[in-house]
Motif scaffolding. Structure first.
Motif, PDB file in Angstrom:
ATOM      1  N   HIS A   1      -4.988 -21.299  10.308  1.00  0.00           N
ATOM      2  CA  HIS A   1      -5.798 -21.018   9.022  1.00  0.00           C
ATOM      3  C   HIS A   1      -5.609 -20.463   7.617  1.00  0.00           C
ATOM      4  CE1 HIS A   1      -9.593 -21.474   6.860  1.00  0.00           C
ATOM      5  NE2 HIS A   1      -9.854 -20.239   6.944  1.00  0.00           N
ATOM      6  N   LEU A   2      -4.869 -19.375   7.897  1.00  0.00           N
ATOM      7  CA  LEU A   2      -4.387 -18.421   6.789  1.00  0.00           C
ATOM      8  C   LEU A   2      -3.145 -19.128   6.057  1.00  0.00           C
ATOM      9  CD1 LEU A   2      -5.042 -14.794   8.198  1.00  0.00           C
ATOM     10  CD2 LEU A   2      -6.393 -16.237   6.642  1.00  0.00           C
ATOM     11  N   GLY A   3      -2.164 -19.730   6.797  1.00  0.00           N
ATOM     12  CA  GLY A   3      -0.922 -19.958   6.470  1.00  0.00           C
ATOM     13  C   GLY A   3      -0.110 -18.903   5.937  1.00  0.00           C
ATOM     14  N   ARG A   4       1.024 -19.216   5.533  1.00  0.00           N
ATOM     15  CA  ARG A   4       1.727 -18.243   5.080  1.00  0.00           C
ATOM     16  C   ARG A   4       1.418 -17.213   3.949  1.00  0.00           C
ATOM     17  NH1 ARG A   4       7.596 -20.967   4.330  1.00  0.00           N
ATOM     18  NH2 ARG A   4       6.580 -21.837   2.840  1.00  0.00           N
ATOM     19  N   ARG A   5       0.719 -17.896   2.990  1.00  0.00           N
ATOM     20  CA  ARG A   5       0.303 -17.250   1.703  1.00  0.00           C
ATOM     21  C   ARG A   5      -1.014 -16.403   2.207  1.00  0.00           C
ATOM     22  NH1 ARG A   5       1.531 -19.600  -3.386  1.00  0.00           N
ATOM     23  NH2 ARG A   5      -0.512 -19.248  -4.143  1.00  0.00           N
ATOM     24  N   GLY A   6      -1.757 -17.046   2.756  1.00  0.00           N
ATOM     25  CA  GLY A   6      -3.024 -16.252   3.490  1.00  0.00           C
ATOM     26  C   GLY A   6      -2.619 -15.108   4.120  1.00  0.00           C
ATOM     27  N   ALA A   7      -1.662 -15.126   5.254  1.00  0.00           N
ATOM     28  CA  ALA A   7      -1.206 -14.101   5.945  1.00  0.00           C
ATOM     29  C   ALA A   7      -0.771 -12.949   4.928  1.00  0.00           C
ATOM     30  CB  ALA A   7      -0.326 -14.677   7.033  1.00  0.00           C
ATOM     31  N   LEU A   8       0.101 -13.209   4.047  1.00  0.00           N
ATOM     32  CA  LEU A   8       0.637 -12.482   3.224  1.00  0.00           C
ATOM     33  C   LEU A   8      -0.439 -11.411   2.459  1.00  0.00           C
ATOM     34  CD1 LEU A   8       3.515 -11.322   1.852  1.00  0.00           C
ATOM     35  CD2 LEU A   8       2.007 -11.980   0.072  1.00  0.00           C
ATOM     36  N   LEU A   9      -1.410 -12.145   2.058  1.00  0.00           N
ATOM     37  CA  LEU A   9      -2.448 -11.557   1.396  1.00  0.00           C
ATOM     38  C   LEU A   9      -3.331 -10.691   2.210  1.00  0.00           C
ATOM     39  CD1 LEU A   9      -3.962 -14.651  -1.028  1.00  0.00           C
ATOM     40  CD2 LEU A   9      -3.132 -12.229  -1.734  1.00  0.00           C
ATOM     41  N   VAL A  10      -3.431 -11.084   3.421  1.00  0.00           N
ATOM     42  CA  VAL A  10      -4.134 -10.132   4.232  1.00  0.00           C
ATOM     43  C   VAL A  10      -3.558  -8.953   4.657  1.00  0.00           C
ATOM     44  CG1 VAL A  10      -4.934  -9.988   6.921  1.00  0.00           C
ATOM     45  CG2 VAL A  10      -5.566 -12.118   5.718  1.00  0.00           C
ATOM     46  N   ILE A  11      -2.019  -8.978   4.789  1.00  0.00           N
ATOM     47  CA  ILE A  11      -1.288  -8.100   4.932  1.00  0.00           C
ATOM     48  C   ILE A  11      -1.349  -7.166   3.728  1.00  0.00           C
ATOM     49  CG2 ILE A  11       1.049  -7.154   5.198  1.00  0.00           C
ATOM     50  CD1 ILE A  11       1.552  -9.699   7.157  1.00  0.00           C
ATOM     51  N   VAL A  12      -1.087  -7.600   2.702  1.00  0.00           N
ATOM     52  CA  VAL A  12      -1.085  -6.771   1.306  1.00  0.00           C
ATOM     53  C   VAL A  12      -2.469  -6.170   1.066  1.00  0.00           C
ATOM     54  CG1 VAL A  12      -0.885  -6.866  -1.154  1.00  0.00           C
ATOM     55  CG2 VAL A  12       1.048  -7.913   0.354  1.00  0.00           C
ATOM     56  N   GLY A  13      -3.389  -6.780   1.324  1.00  0.00           N
ATOM     57  CA  GLY A  13      -5.007  -6.337   0.987  1.00  0.00           C
ATOM     58  C   GLY A  13      -5.170  -5.334   1.861  1.00  0.00           C
ATOM     59  N   ALA A  14      -4.928  -5.456   3.227  1.00  0.00           N
ATOM     60  CA  ALA A  14      -5.146  -4.472   4.154  1.00  0.00           C
ATOM     61  C   ALA A  14      -4.541  -2.960   3.914  1.00  0.00           C
ATOM     62  CB  ALA A  14      -4.840  -4.735   5.781  1.00  0.00           C
ATOM     63  N   GLY A  15      -3.211  -3.349   3.429  1.00  0.00           N
ATOM     64  CA  GLY A  15      -2.257  -2.148   2.929  1.00  0.00           C
ATOM     65  C   GLY A  15      -2.939  -1.472   1.685  1.00  0.00           C
ATOM     66  N   GLU A  16      -3.593  -2.328   0.700  1.00  0.00           N
ATOM     67  CA  GLU A  16      -4.219  -1.725  -0.330  1.00  0.00           C
ATOM     68  C   GLU A  16      -5.315  -1.048   0.011  1.00  0.00           C
ATOM     69  OE1 GLU A  16      -4.348  -4.595  -3.764  1.00  0.00           O
ATOM     70  OE2 GLU A  16      -1.919  -4.431  -4.033  1.00  0.00           O
ATOM     71  N   ILE A  17      -6.210  -1.672   0.801  1.00  0.00           N
ATOM     72  CA  ILE A  17      -7.414  -0.839   1.223  1.00  0.00           C
ATOM     73  C   ILE A  17      -7.063   0.510   1.865  1.00  0.00           C
ATOM     74  CG2 ILE A  17      -9.323  -0.916   2.915  1.00  0.00           C
ATOM     75  CD1 ILE A  17      -9.132  -3.975   2.391  1.00  0.00           C
ATOM     76  N   ILE A  18      -6.046   0.647   2.667  1.00  0.00           N
ATOM     77  CA  ILE A  18      -5.701   1.828   3.350  1.00  0.00           C
ATOM     78  C   ILE A  18      -5.045   2.883   2.261  1.00  0.00           C
ATOM     79  CG2 ILE A  18      -4.220   2.756   4.877  1.00  0.00           C
ATOM     80  CD1 ILE A  18      -4.145   0.230   6.513  1.00  0.00           C
ATOM     81  N   TRP A  19      -4.385   2.409   1.465  1.00  0.00           N
ATOM     82  CA  TRP A  19      -3.718   3.173   0.309  1.00  0.00           C
ATOM     83  C   TRP A  19      -4.810   3.742  -0.506  1.00  0.00           C
ATOM     84  CZ3 TRP A  19       0.484   5.543   0.248  1.00  0.00           C
ATOM     85  CH2 TRP A  19       0.816   6.237  -1.026  1.00  0.00           C
ATOM     86  N   GLY A  20      -5.792   2.884  -0.733  1.00  0.00           N
ATOM     87  CA  GLY A  20      -6.685   3.353  -1.754  1.00  0.00           C
ATOM     88  C   GLY A  20      -8.037   4.391  -1.116  1.00  0.00           C
ATOM     89  N   LEU A  21      -8.015   4.235   0.266  1.00  0.00           N
ATOM     90  CA  LEU A  21      -9.103   4.992   1.023  1.00  0.00           C
ATOM     91  C   LEU A  21      -8.408   6.511   1.169  1.00  0.00           C
ATOM     92  CD1 LEU A  21     -10.521   2.587   3.533  1.00  0.00           C
ATOM     93  CD2 LEU A  21     -11.593   3.657   1.435  1.00  0.00           C
ATOM     94  N   GLN A  22      -7.178   6.430   1.495  1.00  0.00           N
ATOM     95  CA  GLN A  22      -6.601   7.873   1.313  1.00  0.00           C
ATOM     96  C   GLN A  22      -6.734   8.604   0.301  1.00  0.00           C
ATOM     97  OE1 GLN A  22      -3.057   9.090   0.758  1.00  0.00           O
ATOM     98  NE2 GLN A  22      -2.560   7.517  -0.529  1.00  0.00           N
ATOM     99  N   PHE A  23      -6.969   8.012  -0.907  1.00  0.00           N
ATOM    100  CA  PHE A  23      -7.251   8.886  -2.238  1.00  0.00           C
ATOM    101  C   PHE A  23      -8.732   9.052  -2.134  1.00  0.00           C
ATOM    102  CE2 PHE A  23      -3.110   7.433  -3.512  1.00  0.00           C
ATOM    103  CZ  PHE A  23      -2.616   8.651  -3.906  1.00  0.00           C
ATOM    104  N   VAL A  24      -9.521   8.018  -1.962  1.00  0.00           N
ATOM    105  CA  VAL A  24     -11.083   8.230  -1.934  1.00  0.00           C
ATOM    106  C   VAL A  24     -11.588   9.215  -0.814  1.00  0.00           C
ATOM    107  CG1 VAL A  24     -13.241   6.872  -1.361  1.00  0.00           C
ATOM    108  CG2 VAL A  24     -11.333   5.906  -2.721  1.00  0.00           C
ATOM    109  N   LEU A  25     -10.759   9.190   0.378  1.00  0.00           N
ATOM    110  CA  LEU A  25     -11.626  10.167   1.263  1.00  0.00           C
ATOM    111  C   LEU A  25     -10.996  11.535   1.397  1.00  0.00           C
ATOM    112  CD1 LEU A  25     -11.557   7.386   4.452  1.00  0.00           C
ATOM    113  CD2 LEU A  25     -13.556   8.281   2.808  1.00  0.00           C
ATOM    114  N   ASP A  26      -9.753  12.044   0.569  1.00  0.00           N
ATOM    115  CA  ASP A  26      -9.199  13.026   0.523  1.00  0.00           C
ATOM    116  C   ASP A  26     -10.243  13.820  -0.689  1.00  0.00           C
ATOM    117  OD1 ASP A  26      -7.599  15.368   0.117  1.00  0.00           O
ATOM    118  OD2 ASP A  26      -5.802  14.194   0.033  1.00  0.00           O
TER     119      ASP A  26
END
Length: 148
Positions: free
Chosen positions: A9-34
């Motif tokens: 369903h995601l395809g190659r582009r969608g899979a990359l968006l999920v991976i990058v998106g999850a990484g950006e969420i995690i990166w941002g949360l480390q600054f928000v929660l600190d």
């Protein structure tokens, strides 16, 4: 199986968006929660708003990228645009800090963001979902001798 169905369903582009998106969420949360994140090299940004606010850009962009992964190919461009925003903005701040001599390591961090984040996202946004093989040319059928 669940994962092959999701992957199809995601395809190659969608899979990359999920991976990058999850990484950006995690990166941002480390600054928000600190409670006291280190804003070293981000003076250009922190003069406008606290680093916590800028961290929300990562989280929102990550959510947008993950959401865009589920739409049809060709309509996923907002996810790629959203994913590009945070590393581009933070790279700019690090370059400014590096050139001002405030945080010389910022030039290295900016180069890393630009190559491993911006470059990869731009490359992925340009690749076609399916690289179709050239159409096969059917082989001519041999003619039997004596057949009319």
């Amino acid at each position: 199986m669940l994962f092959p169905r999701i992957r199809r369903h995601l395809g190659r582009r969608g899979a990359l968006l999920v991976i990058v998106g999850a990484g950006e969420i995690i990166w941002g949360l480390q600054f928000v929660l600190d409670p006291a994140p280190n804003p070293q090299g981000l003076t250009l940004l922190t003069e406008v708003a606290p680093v916590h606010y800028w961290a929300w850009m990562w989280v929102v962009a990550g959510v947008a990228a993950v959401a865009a992964a589920t739409v049809r190919i060709g309509r996923d461009w907002p996810g790629f645009a959203a994913a590009l925003a945070p590393p581009t903005v933070w790279s700019t701040a690090y370059v400014a800090a590096g050139l001002a001599g405030e945080y010389t390591r910022g030039l290295w961090i900016a180069a890393w963001y630009l190559s491993s984040h911006v470059g990869v996202i731009m490359w992925a946004s340009a690749i076609p979902e399916f690289a179709a093989a050239p159409p096969a040319v059917p082989a001519a059928r041999p003619v039997k001798e004596g057949a009319a």
